[in-house]
Enzyme design. Structure first.
Site, PDB file in Angstrom:
ATOM      1  N   TYR A   1      60.544   9.258 -32.428  1.00 43.32           N
ATOM      2  CA  TYR A   1      59.902  10.544 -32.126  1.00 43.32           C
ATOM      3  C   TYR A   1      58.688  10.723 -33.042  1.00 43.32           C
ATOM      4  O   TYR A   1      57.568  10.927 -32.591  1.00 43.32           O
ATOM      5  CB  TYR A   1      60.917  11.689 -32.316  1.00 43.32           C
ATOM      6  CG  TYR A   1      60.291  13.067 -32.323  1.00 43.32           C
ATOM      7  CD1 TYR A   1      59.904  13.674 -31.137  1.00 43.32           C
ATOM      8  CD2 TYR A   1      60.065  13.759 -33.524  1.00 43.32           C
ATOM      9  CE1 TYR A   1      59.305  14.939 -31.135  1.00 43.32           C
ATOM     10  CE2 TYR A   1      59.471  15.014 -33.534  1.00 43.32           C
ATOM     11  CZ  TYR A   1      59.096  15.602 -32.334  1.00 43.32           C
ATOM     12  OH  TYR A   1      58.508  16.851 -32.345  1.00 43.32           O
TER      13      TYR A   1
ATOM     14  N   LYS B   1      54.720  10.727 -32.232  1.00 39.50           N
ATOM     15  CA  LYS B   1      53.964  11.976 -32.436  1.00 39.50           C
ATOM     16  C   LYS B   1      52.694  11.671 -33.267  1.00 39.50           C
ATOM     17  O   LYS B   1      51.654  12.285 -33.070  1.00 39.50           O
ATOM     18  CB  LYS B   1      54.805  13.044 -33.152  1.00 39.50           C
ATOM     19  CG  LYS B   1      55.916  13.668 -32.337  1.00 39.50           C
ATOM     20  CD  LYS B   1      55.492  14.443 -31.124  1.00 39.50           C
ATOM     21  CE  LYS B   1      54.988  15.836 -31.352  1.00 39.50           C
ATOM     22  NZ  LYS B   1      54.714  16.555 -30.069  1.00 39.50           N
TER      23      LYS B   1
HETATM   24  N1  LIG Z   1      61.524  22.194 -31.684  1.00 37.29           N
HETATM   25  C1  LIG Z   1      60.979  21.963 -32.867  1.00 37.29           C
HETATM   26  O1  LIG Z   1      61.535  22.269 -33.929  1.00 37.29           O
HETATM   27  C2  LIG Z   1      59.621  21.326 -32.927  1.00 37.29           C
HETATM   28  C3  LIG Z   1      58.950  20.919 -31.785  1.00 37.29           C
HETATM   29  N2  LIG Z   1      57.699  20.381 -31.882  1.00 37.29           N
HETATM   30  C4  LIG Z   1      56.972  19.988 -30.668  1.00 37.29           C
HETATM   31  O2  LIG Z   1      56.872  21.129 -29.828  1.00 37.29           O
HETATM   32  C5  LIG Z   1      56.793  20.729 -28.460  1.00 37.29           C
HETATM   33  C6  LIG Z   1      57.747  21.546 -27.635  1.00 37.29           C
HETATM   34  O3  LIG Z   1      59.061  21.314 -28.085  1.00 37.29           O
HETATM   35  P1  LIG Z   1      60.300  22.135 -27.526  1.00 37.29           P
HETATM   36  O4  LIG Z   1      59.831  23.287 -26.742  1.00 37.29           O
HETATM   37  O5  LIG Z   1      61.201  22.327 -28.672  1.00 37.29           O
HETATM   38  O6  LIG Z   1      60.953  21.044 -26.549  1.00 37.29           O
HETATM   39  P2  LIG Z   1      61.610  21.206 -25.108  1.00 37.29           P
HETATM   40  O7  LIG Z   1      62.417  19.974 -24.880  1.00 37.29           O
HETATM   41  O8  LIG Z   1      62.285  22.512 -24.952  1.00 37.29           O
HETATM   42  O9  LIG Z   1      60.342  21.184 -24.146  1.00 37.29           O
HETATM   43  C7  LIG Z   1      59.662  20.012 -23.798  1.00 37.29           C
HETATM   44  C8  LIG Z   1      59.284  20.091 -22.324  1.00 37.29           C
HETATM   45  O10 LIG Z   1      58.564  18.897 -21.983  1.00 37.29           O
HETATM   46  C9  LIG Z   1      58.954  18.509 -20.692  1.00 37.29           C
HETATM   47  N3  LIG Z   1      58.681  17.086 -20.487  1.00 37.29           N
HETATM   48  C10 LIG Z   1      59.288  16.046 -21.101  1.00 37.29           C
HETATM   49  N4  LIG Z   1      58.809  14.891 -20.631  1.00 37.29           N
HETATM   50  C11 LIG Z   1      57.860  15.204 -19.718  1.00 37.29           C
HETATM   51  C12 LIG Z   1      57.013  14.418 -18.873  1.00 37.29           C
HETATM   52  N5  LIG Z   1      57.060  13.090 -18.868  1.00 37.29           N
HETATM   53  N6  LIG Z   1      56.154  15.067 -18.051  1.00 37.29           N
HETATM   54  C13 LIG Z   1      56.121  16.436 -18.003  1.00 37.29           C
HETATM   55  N7  LIG Z   1      56.902  17.217 -18.776  1.00 37.29           N
HETATM   56  C14 LIG Z   1      57.771  16.610 -19.616  1.00 37.29           C
HETATM   57  C15 LIG Z   1      60.448  18.819 -20.640  1.00 37.29           C
HETATM   58  O11 LIG Z   1      60.934  18.889 -19.306  1.00 37.29           O
HETATM   59  C16 LIG Z   1      60.504  20.143 -21.385  1.00 37.29           C
HETATM   60  O12 LIG Z   1      60.412  21.243 -20.498  1.00 37.29           O
HETATM   61  C17 LIG Z   1      57.036  19.226 -28.450  1.00 37.29           C
HETATM   62  O13 LIG Z   1      55.794  18.564 -28.365  1.00 37.29           O
HETATM   63  C18 LIG Z   1      57.660  18.942 -29.808  1.00 37.29           C
HETATM   64  O14 LIG Z   1      57.335  17.651 -30.239  1.00 37.29           O
HETATM   65  C19 LIG Z   1      57.062  20.235 -33.080  1.00 37.29           C
HETATM   66  C20 LIG Z   1      57.682  20.633 -34.230  1.00 37.29           C
HETATM   67  C21 LIG Z   1      59.001  21.188 -34.261  1.00 37.29           C
HETATM   68  C1  LIG Z   2      74.225  19.246 -38.468  1.00 37.32           C
HETATM   69  C2  LIG Z   2      73.404  20.026 -39.465  1.00 37.32           C
HETATM   70  C3  LIG Z   2      73.342  19.305 -40.794  1.00 37.32           C
HETATM   71  C4  LIG Z   2      72.003  20.301 -39.027  1.00 37.32           C
HETATM   72  C5  LIG Z   2      71.881  21.154 -37.774  1.00 37.32           C
HETATM   73  C6  LIG Z   2      70.475  21.641 -37.564  1.00 37.32           C
HETATM   74  C7  LIG Z   2      69.527  20.561 -37.066  1.00 37.32           C
HETATM   75  C8  LIG Z   2      69.842  20.274 -35.612  1.00 37.32           C
HETATM   76  C9  LIG Z   2      68.059  21.017 -37.257  1.00 37.32           C
HETATM   77  C10 LIG Z   2      67.729  21.255 -38.731  1.00 37.32           C
HETATM   78  C11 LIG Z   2      66.265  20.876 -38.941  1.00 37.32           C
HETATM   79  C12 LIG Z   2      65.753  20.717 -37.535  1.00 37.32           C
HETATM   80  C13 LIG Z   2      64.446  20.029 -37.275  1.00 37.32           C
HETATM   81  C14 LIG Z   2      64.222  19.414 -36.033  1.00 37.32           C
HETATM   82  C15 LIG Z   2      65.311  19.345 -35.007  1.00 37.32           C
HETATM   83  C16 LIG Z   2      66.547  20.195 -35.308  1.00 37.32           C
HETATM   84  C17 LIG Z   2      66.925  20.096 -36.776  1.00 37.32           C
HETATM   85  C18 LIG Z   2      67.213  18.646 -37.159  1.00 37.32           C
HETATM   86  C19 LIG Z   2      62.956  18.646 -35.752  1.00 37.32           C
HETATM   87  C20 LIG Z   2      63.288  17.167 -35.946  1.00 37.32           C
HETATM   88  C21 LIG Z   2      62.471  18.880 -34.315  1.00 37.32           C
HETATM   89  C22 LIG Z   2      61.213  18.125 -34.004  1.00 37.32           C
HETATM   90  C23 LIG Z   2      60.181  18.135 -35.078  1.00 37.32           C
HETATM   91  O1  LIG Z   2      59.024  17.939 -34.800  1.00 37.32           O
HETATM   92  C24 LIG Z   2      60.580  18.283 -36.493  1.00 37.32           C
HETATM   93  C25 LIG Z   2      61.817  19.133 -36.673  1.00 37.32           C
HETATM   94  C26 LIG Z   2      62.247  19.189 -38.120  1.00 37.32           C
HETATM   95  C27 LIG Z   2      63.406  20.106 -38.328  1.00 37.32           C
END
Ligand SMILES: NC(=O)C1=CN([C@@H]2O[C@H](COP(=O)(O)OP(=O)(O)OC[C@H]3O[C@@H](n4cnc5c(N)ncnc54)[C@H](O)[C@@H]3O)[C@@H](O)[C@H]2O)C=CC1
Ligand SMILES: CC(C)CCC[C@@H](C)[C@H]1CC[C@H]2C3=C(CC[C@]12C)[C@@]1(C)CCC(=O)C[C@@H]1CC3
Length: 345
Positions: free
Chosen positions: A144, A148
């Protein structure tokens, strides 16, 4: 052949708009008077004023249909970060993002805002108040993160002021909030299986968790600041709650808010990391015979036991960023939004 879109056009597209962050972004864009097209491999909701285009972002023709007359694109699609499907990450995050860039240029899109991640600089060891000039991780902790990094480089390098195609990357960290499919559900599932009794390390490590509305705010500010000669062109920006918190305090507050006990017993970080590594190697060896997914992967252990928080000074200076929801309020609103994950529900 690019068809230039008239200036002031408030038609935008959100690639990945069916996801957690994407949907919050779509809702806020509608509030602000944008008309929105969502491009995603799935449709997860319906909203008046939103046109859905189902398709894979690796398919340029499908993208071109969705990007017709669009001046601004948000790209927040990604495979699930917890997956270990290297080919999928490479196809979607690298080749797919390249296709998004080509489609934007061909469709005459003027601005592309990428959702990157602060984890592009994280290698599993402490980062304290990291700024955007930290080098990309040389040894990314998983596919991942590795993809990224490539994705962010592609988008930032595509910024071309002469050709009128402007790009910027937003690097959020640890996004949480209502409808998050990852952080809270995994945490609760781990608690329900009786595995959230232990604190990894001494529990003093500080981490950024960012309420989803702050991430949305950062994206929209970036889009509206992105203009020819603006200092943000072609640059990455950390967007966080700007309130680093002890990882285990954050987890405990969410758990207690949902009626579960907070973890109490300490385990040495090196021991847990070593065990997680061993378990992960075992799953690789046994993969042809049995498939099982350990809760405590080396990546999660590293994220739970190290400092990783980031400065958002650059976003404050260049685009006037300031979080709009405090951590305390964000946690309260998140906890309230998960009645079905409460203990006993
Ligand atoms: N959730 C987190 O803690 C973090 C997320 N991000 C980034 O934020 C963005 C959004 O993440 P979330 O909303 O958490 O994820 P999510 O999984 O809820 O949303 C991702 C969306 O992308 C769509 N998708 C996946 N593959 C695709 C494809 N080939 N074509 C079209 N659509 C596609 C999925 O169907 C989904 O609706 C991602 O780029 C992730 O890398 C960055 C930092 C932290
Ligand atoms: C089982 C427990 C020790 C932890 C449960 C919580 C975790 C699922 C989350 C804590 C920090 C989170 C995190 C992400 C995903 C969910 C956690 C691991 C990311 C890897 C999501 C995608 C990113 O870009 C970075 C995030 C860092 C923190």
């Amino acid at each position: 052949m690019a068809t230039r879109v008239r200036p002031g056009n408030k038609r935008c597209a959100v690639i990945g708009g069916s996801g957690f962050l994407g949907r919050h972004l779509v809702e806020k864009l509608l509030d602000r008077g944008y008309s929105v097209s969502v491009f995603d491999i799935r449709q997860s909701y319906e909203l008046p004023g939103v046109v859905f285009h189902m398709g894979d972002l690796c398919d340029k023709q499908a993208l071109l249909t969705a990007l017709k007359d669009v001046s601004l694109v948000f790209h927040c699609a990604s495979p699930f970060p917890g997956s270990d499907d290297r080919a999928l990450f490479e196809r979607v995050n690298i080749q797919g993002t390249q296709t998004v860039i080509l489609a934007c240029i061909e469709a005459g899109v003027q601005k592309l805002v990428l959702t990157s991640s602060a984890s592009v600089v994280y290698e599993g060891t402490d980062i304290k108040n990291g700024r955007e000039d930290l080098p990309y991780a040389k040894k990314p902790i998983d596919y991942y993160t590795a993809t990224k990094i490539q994705q962010e480089k592609l988008v930032l390098e595509a910024c071309d002021q002469q050709k009128g195609f402007l790009t910027v990357a937003i690097r959020p960290h640890g996004i949480f909030g209502p409808r998050d499919p990852q952080l809270v559900p995994i945490l609760v599932d781990t608690a329900r299986r009786g595995k959230m009794k232990f604190i990894i390390g001494d529990g003093s490590n500080l981490v950024d968790f960012t309420f989803v509305e702050n991430v949305v705010h950062g994206h929209i500010l970036a889009a509206e600041t992105l203009k020819s000669n603006s200092p943000i062109c072609g640059k990455p920006y950390h967007i966080t709650n700007d309130e680093p918190v002890r990882f285990w305090d954050f987890m405990s507050e969410v758990l207690v808010g949902l009626g579960y006990a907070a973890p109490r017993y300490h385990l040495p970080y090196a021991l847990v990391y070593g065990l997680a590594l061993l378990l992960w190697l075992l799953t690789l060896v046994l993969r042809p015979f049995v498939s099982f997914k350990p809760t405590f992967t080396p990546m999660r252990v590293a994220l739970a036991g190290t400092h990783h928080y980031y400065s958002c000074e650059r976003a404050k200076e260049d685009m006037g960023y300031k979080p709009v929801v405090s951590l305390k309020e964000g946690i309260a609103r998140t906890v309230q939004s998960y009645p079905h994950l409460r203990r006993g529900a």
